[in-house]
Design a protein around this motif. Structure first.
Motif, mmCIF file in Angstrom:
data_model
loop_
_atom_site.group_PDB
_atom_site.id
_atom_site.type_symbol
_atom_site.label_atom_id
_atom_site.label_comp_id
_atom_site.label_asym_id
_atom_site.label_seq_id
_atom_site.Cartn_x
_atom_site.Cartn_y
_atom_site.Cartn_z
ATOM 1 N N GLY A 77 0.829 -1.187 0.000
ATOM 2 C CA GLY A 77 0.000 0.000 0.000
ATOM 3 C C GLY A 77 0.862 1.234 0.000
ATOM 4 O O GLY A 77 1.968 1.232 0.530
ATOM 5 N N SER A 78 0.353 2.259 -0.626
ATOM 6 C CA SER A 78 1.026 3.543 -0.582
ATOM 7 C C SER A 78 -0.045 4.595 -0.387
ATOM 8 O O SER A 78 -1.202 4.400 -0.767
ATOM 9 C CB SER A 78 1.828 3.792 -1.855
ATOM 10 O OG SER A 78 0.977 3.825 -2.975
ATOM 11 N N ALA A 79 0.331 5.690 0.222
ATOM 12 C CA ALA A 79 -0.657 6.713 0.540
ATOM 13 C C ALA A 79 -0.158 8.082 0.134
ATOM 14 O O ALA A 79 1.038 8.362 0.159
ATOM 15 C CB ALA A 79 -0.948 6.686 2.038
ATOM 16 N N ASP A 80 -1.108 8.903 -0.264
ATOM 17 C CA ASP A 80 -0.821 10.318 -0.403
ATOM 18 C C ASP A 80 -1.720 11.029 0.616
ATOM 19 O O ASP A 80 -2.284 10.387 1.489
ATOM 20 C CB ASP A 80 -1.010 10.807 -1.840
ATOM 21 C CG ASP A 80 -2.435 10.638 -2.372
ATOM 22 O OD1 ASP A 80 -3.381 10.537 -1.564
ATOM 23 O OD2 ASP A 80 -2.612 10.630 -3.598
ATOM 24 N N GLU A 81 -1.883 12.299 0.492
ATOM 25 C CA GLU A 81 -2.633 13.045 1.495
ATOM 26 C C GLU A 81 -4.115 12.693 1.537
ATOM 27 O O GLU A 81 -4.755 12.815 2.576
ATOM 28 C CB GLU A 81 -2.476 14.540 1.250
ATOM 29 C CG GLU A 81 -1.068 15.038 1.497
ATOM 30 C CD GLU A 81 -0.919 16.509 1.204
ATOM 31 O OE1 GLU A 81 -1.948 17.211 1.035
ATOM 32 O OE2 GLU A 81 0.224 16.968 1.137
ATOM 33 N N LYS A 82 -4.670 12.237 0.417
ATOM 34 C CA LYS A 82 -6.115 12.052 0.341
ATOM 35 C C LYS A 82 -6.588 10.614 0.191
ATOM 36 O O LYS A 82 -7.751 10.322 0.396
ATOM 37 C CB LYS A 82 -6.675 12.871 -0.813
ATOM 38 C CG LYS A 82 -6.468 14.353 -0.644
ATOM 39 C CD LYS A 82 -7.040 15.103 -1.807
ATOM 40 C CE LYS A 82 -6.756 16.596 -1.648
ATOM 41 N NZ LYS A 82 -7.261 17.360 -2.769
ATOM 42 N N ARG A 83 -5.692 9.705 -0.197
ATOM 43 C CA ARG A 83 -6.163 8.348 -0.467
ATOM 44 C C ARG A 83 -5.032 7.335 -0.306
ATOM 45 O O ARG A 83 -3.861 7.677 -0.302
ATOM 46 C CB ARG A 83 -6.767 8.251 -1.855
ATOM 47 C CG ARG A 83 -5.791 8.620 -2.950
ATOM 48 C CD ARG A 83 -6.466 8.695 -4.274
ATOM 49 N NE ARG A 83 -5.474 8.997 -5.298
ATOM 50 C CZ ARG A 83 -5.704 8.960 -6.570
ATOM 51 N NH1 ARG A 83 -6.895 8.619 -7.007
ATOM 52 N NH2 ARG A 83 -4.759 9.232 -7.435
ATOM 53 N N VAL A 84 -5.442 6.063 -0.217
ATOM 54 C CA VAL A 84 -4.498 4.961 -0.082
ATOM 55 C C VAL A 84 -4.678 4.038 -1.274
ATOM 56 O O VAL A 84 -5.797 3.755 -1.688
ATOM 57 C CB VAL A 84 -4.735 4.179 1.229
ATOM 58 C CG1 VAL A 84 -3.800 2.997 1.331
ATOM 59 C CG2 VAL A 84 -4.583 5.091 2.429
ATOM 60 N N CYS A 85 -3.563 3.571 -1.808
ATOM 61 C CA CYS A 85 -3.569 2.621 -2.919
ATOM 62 C C CYS A 85 -3.166 1.260 -2.369
ATOM 63 O O CYS A 85 -2.182 1.150 -1.651
ATOM 64 C CB CYS A 85 -2.566 3.069 -3.978
ATOM 65 S SG CYS A 85 -2.051 1.754 -5.081
ATOM 66 N N TYR A 86 -3.925 0.227 -2.699
ATOM 67 C CA TYR A 86 -3.563 -1.145 -2.327
ATOM 68 C C TYR A 86 -3.389 -1.968 -3.591
ATOM 69 O O TYR A 86 -4.142 -1.804 -4.554
ATOM 70 C CB TYR A 86 -4.647 -1.794 -1.464
ATOM 71 C CG TYR A 86 -4.813 -1.156 -0.127
ATOM 72 C CD1 TYR A 86 -3.853 -1.336 0.867
ATOM 73 C CD2 TYR A 86 -5.915 -0.366 0.155
ATOM 74 C CE1 TYR A 86 -3.993 -0.752 2.115
ATOM 75 C CE2 TYR A 86 -6.066 0.224 1.398
ATOM 76 C CZ TYR A 86 -5.105 0.029 2.367
ATOM 77 O OH TYR A 86 -5.239 0.615 3.590
ATOM 78 N N CYS A 87 -2.411 -2.868 -3.569
ATOM 79 C CA CYS A 87 -2.234 -3.798 -4.678
ATOM 80 C C CYS A 87 -1.576 -5.074 -4.148
ATOM 81 O O CYS A 87 -0.980 -5.086 -3.078
ATOM 82 C CB CYS A 87 -1.400 -3.191 -5.801
ATOM 83 S SG CYS A 87 0.280 -2.789 -5.341
ATOM 84 N N VAL A 88 -1.732 -6.122 -4.922
ATOM 85 C CA VAL A 88 -1.127 -7.403 -4.580
ATOM 86 C C VAL A 88 0.360 -7.349 -4.894
ATOM 87 O O VAL A 88 0.772 -6.784 -5.899
ATOM 88 C CB VAL A 88 -1.807 -8.538 -5.378
ATOM 89 C CG1 VAL A 88 -1.038 -9.832 -5.266
ATOM 90 C CG2 VAL A 88 -3.227 -8.735 -4.909
ATOM 91 N N ASN A 89 1.145 -7.937 -4.026
ATOM 92 C CA ASN A 89 2.582 -8.107 -4.288
ATOM 93 C C ASN A 89 2.710 -9.401 -5.085
ATOM 94 O O ASN A 89 2.772 -10.498 -4.531
ATOM 95 C CB ASN A 89 3.354 -8.171 -2.975
ATOM 96 C CG ASN A 89 4.837 -8.299 -3.184
ATOM 97 O OD1 ASN A 89 5.303 -8.737 -4.238
ATOM 98 N ND2 ASN A 89 5.594 -7.933 -2.168
#
Length: 103
Positions: A77-89
């Motif tokens: 997961g990675s995040a910026d100020e407004k949202r989080v991104c999730y993805c499979v490794n």
């Protein structure tokens, strides 16, 4: 942390031990976590949506499941100020497949 959904890394199975395999299996030992991984794998890219749309669970429960999957290295997961991104490794999933295939 590896950039979310970065397909440029090679799969490394040389440092995968039985404890690591057990950690990943344990993380997938709950139906909700399996559903999350399947959804993120099918989505294929960074998922910015609301994970409560995937599972009818409380946000705090989903957060705990995500934490377990991240600790096992199965999702990123990675995040910026407004949202989080999730993805499979995907590399990690491939490591698990190879390890289970060698049993």
């Amino acid at each position: 942390m590896t950039t979310c959904c970065d397909p440029t890394t090679a799969v490394n199975t040389s440092n995968l031990d039985v404890a690591d395999v057990a950690l990943m299996c344990k993380a997938l030992g709950h139906p909700a976590r399996v559903q999350l991984v399947k959804h993120l794998a099918k989505f294929g890219e960074c998922y910015f949506g609301n994970l409560t749309d995937i599972l009818p669970l409380a946000p705090s429960t989903i957060s705990k499941h995500i934490s377990i999957l991240k600790d096992a290295g199965l999702i990123e997961g990675s995040a910026d100020e407004k949202r989080v991104c999730y993805c499979v490794n995907r590399d990690r999933l491939q490591q698990l497949q190879l390890a289970l295939g060698s049993l």
